[in-house]
Design an enzyme around this catalytic site. Structure first.
Site, PDB file in Angstrom:
ATOM      1  N   ASP A 172       0.831  -1.200   0.000  1.00  0.00           N
ATOM      2  CA  ASP A 172       0.000   0.000   0.000  1.00  0.00           C
ATOM      3  C   ASP A 172       0.869   1.255   0.000  1.00  0.00           C
ATOM      4  O   ASP A 172       0.624   2.213  -0.743  1.00  0.00           O
ATOM      5  CB  ASP A 172      -0.901  -0.024   1.239  1.00  0.00           C
ATOM      6  CG  ASP A 172      -2.020   1.009   1.189  1.00  0.00           C
ATOM      7  OD1 ASP A 172      -2.386   1.452   0.085  1.00  0.00           O
ATOM      8  OD2 ASP A 172      -2.533   1.356   2.262  1.00  0.00           O
ATOM      9  N   HIS A 255      -4.396   2.879  -6.947  1.00  0.00           N
ATOM     10  CA  HIS A 255      -5.558   2.641  -6.099  1.00  0.00           C
ATOM     11  C   HIS A 255      -6.848   2.494  -6.908  1.00  0.00           C
ATOM     12  O   HIS A 255      -7.753   1.773  -6.495  1.00  0.00           O
ATOM     13  CB  HIS A 255      -5.694   3.748  -5.052  1.00  0.00           C
ATOM     14  CG  HIS A 255      -4.928   3.466  -3.798  1.00  0.00           C
ATOM     15  ND1 HIS A 255      -3.557   3.647  -3.709  1.00  0.00           N
ATOM     16  CD2 HIS A 255      -5.322   2.975  -2.590  1.00  0.00           C
ATOM     17  CE1 HIS A 255      -3.155   3.291  -2.495  1.00  0.00           C
ATOM     18  NE2 HIS A 255      -4.199   2.875  -1.799  1.00  0.00           N
ATOM     19  N   HIS A 258      -6.814  -1.020  -7.902  1.00  0.00           N
ATOM     20  CA  HIS A 258      -7.228  -1.803  -6.726  1.00  0.00           C
ATOM     21  C   HIS A 258      -8.742  -1.833  -6.623  1.00  0.00           C
ATOM     22  O   HIS A 258      -9.354  -2.887  -6.417  1.00  0.00           O
ATOM     23  CB  HIS A 258      -6.655  -1.201  -5.442  1.00  0.00           C
ATOM     24  CG  HIS A 258      -7.408  -1.622  -4.207  1.00  0.00           C
ATOM     25  ND1 HIS A 258      -8.546  -0.970  -3.760  1.00  0.00           N
ATOM     26  CD2 HIS A 258      -7.222  -2.659  -3.349  1.00  0.00           C
ATOM     27  CE1 HIS A 258      -9.022  -1.578  -2.700  1.00  0.00           C
ATOM     28  NE2 HIS A 258      -8.237  -2.609  -2.415  1.00  0.00           N
ATOM     29  N   HIS A 272      -5.770  -5.404   1.138  1.00  0.00           N
ATOM     30  CA  HIS A 272      -5.783  -4.160   0.352  1.00  0.00           C
ATOM     31  C   HIS A 272      -4.435  -3.918  -0.324  1.00  0.00           C
ATOM     32  O   HIS A 272      -4.359  -3.672  -1.526  1.00  0.00           O
ATOM     33  CB  HIS A 272      -6.131  -3.002   1.304  1.00  0.00           C
ATOM     34  CG  HIS A 272      -5.998  -1.644   0.702  1.00  0.00           C
ATOM     35  ND1 HIS A 272      -6.962  -1.078  -0.103  1.00  0.00           N
ATOM     36  CD2 HIS A 272      -5.008  -0.717   0.811  1.00  0.00           C
ATOM     37  CE1 HIS A 272      -6.579   0.132  -0.480  1.00  0.00           C
ATOM     38  NE2 HIS A 272      -5.399   0.377   0.059  1.00  0.00           N
TER      39      HIS A 272
END
Length: 379
Positions: A172, A255, A258, A272
């Site tokens: 992340d 992101h 994601h 995540h």
């Protein structure tokens, strides 16, 4: 006029044994806390939280967490806060608990504090929550007018957790600089509601530098549940530097991809940061990154234990329909992929994702790193 914005939590505390000072710091925020933690987390940290709150003269009132930061769970927690008469709500646990508590605290009109027990995401410091459907699919970002009043991280508790949590946090946090760099180049607004500051962008880059120097030895140390200087630096990079950097530096393609991946049920068992790392690889492909940069990123994150192929997140590289669905979701209106310094279409994302497996596998084979293995929810 060009407005640049930098936001941050009011206080950040980190170190071994920090949990014993939770009550001391919460007492500066409110007099009637409500603690939210799931049963697993409460089983190993509950005694210390209770002792710390009691030592500070605060009542102990703990409620459970349902597992997913969905709109329904947020509303349920609002009811818990309101019925308890709490003036501060304290999240103890991982990123999902923290996101739900931030959203509930905002709606309930109370202050909020976070005590993450893992360093797996940069959620603890931010003034936003990621809301998912009850099935685990990305639904929306919710933005708040302020950041948490307190973020307290006990580094020994983080080191005691499975190393996979720290590894996910590295995935992340590594995206922070890649996305902040893209946002800076495009002149797009950040999650803080203004253009990026020099400070926000610099903190994003610092998180990257700290991780490249310290992530691998830190991962080795937490496998033995040890807190070393490298572990402290990685916890700070994953939690504080990445938290400030993504929010005040900007999000971009990693992101968004994601979020697209969450539309595929096969990925729901992944952390995540694991999915974000694949998004980072795809962003580098979209940018036309130098071959050496792409190779080094794939080698480094593979060595850290992060996925660098579709295969490892449960998607076949020849599954054109699924890849198209991910690409379409990643490029939806309002997604952060539109902060890239060039237009990105679903076709661009689909091409980048489809190209990853063959290229990453070759890089990994040349570096004598593990060949990608298919991911399943039972893996």
């Amino acid at each position: 006029m060009t407005i640049r914005t930098m936001i941050s939590p009011a206080r950040y505390v980190q170190g071994p044994g920090a949990i014993h000072r939770l009550g001391e710091h919460v007492a500066q925020i409110g007099s009637k806390p409500l603690v939210v933690a799931d049963d697993v987390v409460w089983g190993f940290v509950g005694h210390d939280v209770e002792a710390s709150l009691s030592a500070a003269g605060l009542p102990v009132d703990r409620r459970g967490f349902g597992g997913v930061p969905s709109a329904k769970e947020v509303d349920r927690l609002v009811g818990e806060i309101t019925s308890s008469g709490a003036d501060v709500v304290v999240a103890v646990g991982g990123g999902s608990t923290i996101d739900a508590v931030k959203a509930a605290g905002h709606l309930a009109g109370v202050r909020w504090a976070n005590a993450p027990t893992v360093a797996s995401t940069d959620a603890p410091c931010s003034a936003l929550s990621v809301i998912y459907t009850e099935d685990g699919e990305f639904e929306a970002y919710r933005f708040f007018p302020r950041n948490p009043d307190l973020v307290l991280v006990d580094s020994q508790i983080v080191a005691n957790a499975p190393a996979e949590f720290l590894i996910a946090g590295v995935g992340d946090a590594l995206a922070t600089w890649l996305e902040a760099r893209a946002t800076s180049r495009s002149g797009s607004p950040t999650m803080a509601g203004g253009l990026p500051t020099v400070t926000g962008t610099a903190l994003a880059q610092l998180s990257w530098d700290v991780l490249w120097e310290n992530a691998l030895p830190a991962i080795d140390a937490v496998r033995d549940k040890q807190v070393t200087p490298a572990v402290e630096k990685v916890i700070e990079a994953n939690t504080l530097l990445s938290g400030l950097g993504f929010e005040s530096g900007g999000l971009a393609a990693a992101h968004a991809i994601h979020n697209g991946l969450t539309s595929v049920a096969a990925t729901h068992g992944l952390a995540h940061g694991q999915k974000v790392n694949l998004g980072s690889v795809a962003q580098l492909v979209l940018e036309g990154a130098a071959p050496s940069d792409l190779r080094e990123f794939i080698e480094f994150t593979t060595a850290a234990g992060l996925p660098t192929t579709l295969t490892e997140v449960g998607i076949r590289p020849d599954d054109a329909d699924t890849i198209r669905a991910v690409a379409t979701a990643a490029t939806a209106e309002g997604e952060t992929i539109h902060s890239m310094p060039f237009e990105v279409t679903p076709n661009d994302v689909a091409a980048a994702l489809t190209s990853i497996d063959r290229h990453a596998t070759r890089i990994r084979n040349n570096a004598h790193l593990p060949t990608p293995k298919p991911y399943t929810t039972q893996h």
